[in-house]
Design an enzyme around this catalytic site. Sequence first.
Site, PDB file in Angstrom:
ATOM      1  N   GLU A   1      -5.625  -5.451  10.124  1.00 17.44           N
ATOM      2  CA  GLU A   1      -4.636  -4.420  10.400  1.00 17.44           C
ATOM      3  C   GLU A   1      -4.962  -3.711  11.718  1.00 17.44           C
ATOM      4  O   GLU A   1      -5.795  -2.784  11.734  1.00 17.44           O
ATOM      5  CB  GLU A   1      -4.638  -3.374   9.285  1.00 17.44           C
ATOM      6  CG  GLU A   1      -4.313  -3.925   7.920  1.00 17.44           C
ATOM      7  CD  GLU A   1      -3.683  -2.846   7.045  1.00 17.44           C
ATOM      8  OE1 GLU A   1      -2.553  -3.053   6.605  1.00 17.44           O
ATOM      9  OE2 GLU A   1      -4.318  -1.801   6.823  1.00 17.44           O
TER      10      GLU A   1
ATOM     11  N   LYS B   1       0.041   4.226  -0.327  1.00 13.26           N
ATOM     12  CA  LYS B   1      -0.653   5.422   0.192  1.00 13.26           C
ATOM     13  C   LYS B   1      -0.421   6.595  -0.771  1.00 13.26           C
ATOM     14  O   LYS B   1      -0.361   6.375  -1.970  1.00 13.26           O
ATOM     15  CB  LYS B   1      -0.179   5.734   1.612  1.00 13.26           C
ATOM     16  CG  LYS B   1      -0.123   4.484   2.490  1.00 13.26           C
ATOM     17  CD  LYS B   1      -0.021   4.773   3.945  1.00 13.26           C
ATOM     18  CE  LYS B   1       0.145   3.476   4.698  1.00 13.26           C
ATOM     19  NZ  LYS B   1      -0.019   3.579   6.121  1.00 13.26           N
TER      20      LYS B   1
ATOM     21  N   ASN C   1       0.875  -1.176   0.000  1.00  8.42           N
ATOM     22  CA  ASN C   1       0.000   0.000   0.000  1.00  8.42           C
ATOM     23  C   ASN C   1       0.911   1.225   0.000  1.00  8.42           C
ATOM     24  O   ASN C   1       1.500   1.564   1.015  1.00  8.42           O
ATOM     25  CB  ASN C   1      -0.890  -0.011   1.249  1.00  8.42           C
ATOM     26  CG  ASN C   1      -1.715   1.263   1.377  1.00  8.42           C
ATOM     27  OD1 ASN C   1      -1.833   2.028   0.418  1.00  8.42           O
ATOM     28  ND2 ASN C   1      -2.284   1.486   2.547  1.00  8.42           N
TER      29      ASN C   1
ATOM     30  N   SER D   1       3.072  -2.550  10.172  1.00  5.59           N
ATOM     31  CA  SER D   1       4.519  -2.560  10.375  1.00  5.59           C
ATOM     32  C   SER D   1       5.166  -3.905  10.041  1.00  5.59           C
ATOM     33  O   SER D   1       6.136  -4.316  10.681  1.00  5.59           O
ATOM     34  CB  SER D   1       4.869  -2.124  11.795  1.00  5.59           C
ATOM     35  OG  SER D   1       4.395  -0.812  12.037  1.00  5.59           O
TER      36      SER D   1
ATOM     37  N   GLU E   1      -7.033   4.500   7.549  1.00  7.18           N
ATOM     38  CA  GLU E   1      -6.831   5.935   7.270  1.00  7.18           C
ATOM     39  C   GLU E   1      -8.058   6.533   6.579  1.00  7.18           C
ATOM     40  O   GLU E   1      -8.390   7.688   6.790  1.00  7.18           O
ATOM     41  CB  GLU E   1      -5.544   6.130   6.439  1.00  7.18           C
ATOM     42  CG  GLU E   1      -4.304   5.920   7.303  1.00  7.18           C
ATOM     43  CD  GLU E   1      -3.079   5.432   6.565  1.00  7.18           C
ATOM     44  OE1 GLU E   1      -3.031   5.527   5.327  1.00  7.18           O
ATOM     45  OE2 GLU E   1      -2.161   4.928   7.245  1.00  7.18           O
TER      46      GLU E   1
ATOM     47  N   HIS F   1      -9.565   0.968   4.516  1.00  6.11           N
ATOM     48  CA  HIS F   1      -8.300   1.178   5.233  1.00  6.11           C
ATOM     49  C   HIS F   1      -8.565   2.102   6.416  1.00  6.11           C
ATOM     50  O   HIS F   1      -9.374   3.024   6.326  1.00  6.11           O
ATOM     51  CB  HIS F   1      -7.252   1.780   4.285  1.00  6.11           C
ATOM     52  CG  HIS F   1      -5.880   1.760   4.887  1.00  6.11           C
ATOM     53  ND1 HIS F   1      -5.465   2.705   5.789  1.00  6.11           N
ATOM     54  CD2 HIS F   1      -4.855   0.889   4.744  1.00  6.11           C
ATOM     55  CE1 HIS F   1      -4.223   2.418   6.169  1.00  6.11           C
ATOM     56  NE2 HIS F   1      -3.831   1.320   5.548  1.00  6.11           N
TER      57      HIS F   1
ATOM     58  N   GLY G   1       2.008   1.917  10.621  1.00  6.30           N
ATOM     59  CA  GLY G   1       2.924   3.047  10.499  1.00  6.30           C
ATOM     60  C   GLY G   1       3.596   3.438  11.811  1.00  6.30           C
ATOM     61  O   GLY G   1       4.194   4.503  11.912  1.00  6.30           O
TER      62      GLY G   1
HETATM   63  C1  PEP Z   1      -0.892  -0.044   5.810  1.00  2.00           C
HETATM   64  O1  PEP Z   1      -0.902   1.138   5.493  1.00  2.00           O
HETATM   65  O2  PEP Z   1      -1.801  -0.771   5.433  1.00  2.00           O
HETATM   66  C2  PEP Z   1       0.207  -0.530   6.648  1.00  2.00           C
HETATM   67  C3  PEP Z   1       0.143  -1.727   7.119  1.00  2.00           C
HETATM   68  O3  PEP Z   1       1.248   0.343   6.849  1.00  2.00           O
HETATM   69  P1  PEP Z   1       2.649  -0.013   7.564  1.00  2.00           P
HETATM   70  O4  PEP Z   1       3.138  -1.292   6.976  1.00  2.00           O
HETATM   71  O5  PEP Z   1       3.539   1.147   7.240  1.00  2.00           O
HETATM   72  O6  PEP Z   1       2.370  -0.145   9.023  1.00  2.00           O
END
Ligand code: PEP
Length: 256
Positions: A171, A15, A13, A217, A101, A99, A177
Site C-alpha cells: 500500500e 477503518k 478495511n 484507492s 495509519e 497499516h 485515501g
Molecule cells: C486502506 O486503508 O488500506 C486503503 C487502501 O484505503 P483506500 O482504498 O481508501 O485508499
Amino acid sequence: MNRKYRKTVIAGNWKMNMTASEIKPFIEQLKENMPKTRACDVVLCTPAVMIPAMIKAGKEVKVAAGGQDVSKYEKGAYTGEVSATQLADIGTKYCIVGHSERRQYHGEDDMLVNAKARALLEKGIAPIICVGESLEQREAGVTMEYVAYQVKAALNGIDATQLRRCIIAYEPIWAIGTGKTATSEQAQEVCEGIRAVIRKIYGARPARAVSILYGGSMNAKNAAELLAQPDIDGGLIGGASLKPVDFATIIAASNQ
Ligand code: PEP
C-alpha cells in the site's frame, strides 16, 4: 493474479467507520450485487467490537471477518488492547497489521509489526501485513529498498509453514485515501519485488504461494486492470469497501 499457485483475496478495511447495526443491511446489498460464482476469498476488516456481527452476517455469503489491529502481548495489564487469543476466540480469521495509519498515528515500527504478525500466527489468524513507501521515498527512488526492508523485518522469525498463512499488502502511502492510485505497472513492479524478497528468504515455492495484495484507492473502475497483473493477488480496499455495490464490482473484477 496467478490462481494456479495462490489464493486471490479481496479484503475491505472499514477503518473506524460503520456500526454493528449497519452490517446486516450492508451484507444484504452486497449479496444482491455479488457475482453468482467467485474465485476469491472475501474479508471485511472491522473495528474489533463489530467482528461478531460481521461473522454472523457474513456466513451466508462467505464473507470472513477480520480485525484491523492486535496487541503484541498475550494478556495482562494493557488497557484498551485486544489480544490475538481474544480475536481467535470469537472466530476472527484475518487481521491487518502495520497499516500505515497505525504506523503514522500510533508510532508502530517494523519490529512491532513483526511481533503482532507472530502473535496472530500463533493463534491461527492470518496476518495481512501492510507495507508501502511515502511519496518522498518514491521520489527519492528508494521505494524497493524501503519496502524490501519492511517485508524482511515483518517476516523475521516466521517460518515457511507460517508464511503460508501470511498475506502481504503493498500500500503506497501516497495512494491511500487520496484517490491517487498507483499505475498497474508501478503496483506490479513493487509486488513482483516483494515476491523476489520472499523468494530470497524462503525459496521459490513458498514465494510463489504467497498472496500479495495491492491497496491504495482501488475502486470499481481500476480494480480489473490492477488485478490483471501477475503478482497482484487481490486488493486491500478502504473507501470503496464501504459501498456494497462498488465492493461487489471489485469482487467481480477478481473473477477475470
Ligand atoms: C486502506 O486503508 O488500506 C486503503 C487502501 O484505503 P483506500 O482504498 O481508501 O485508499
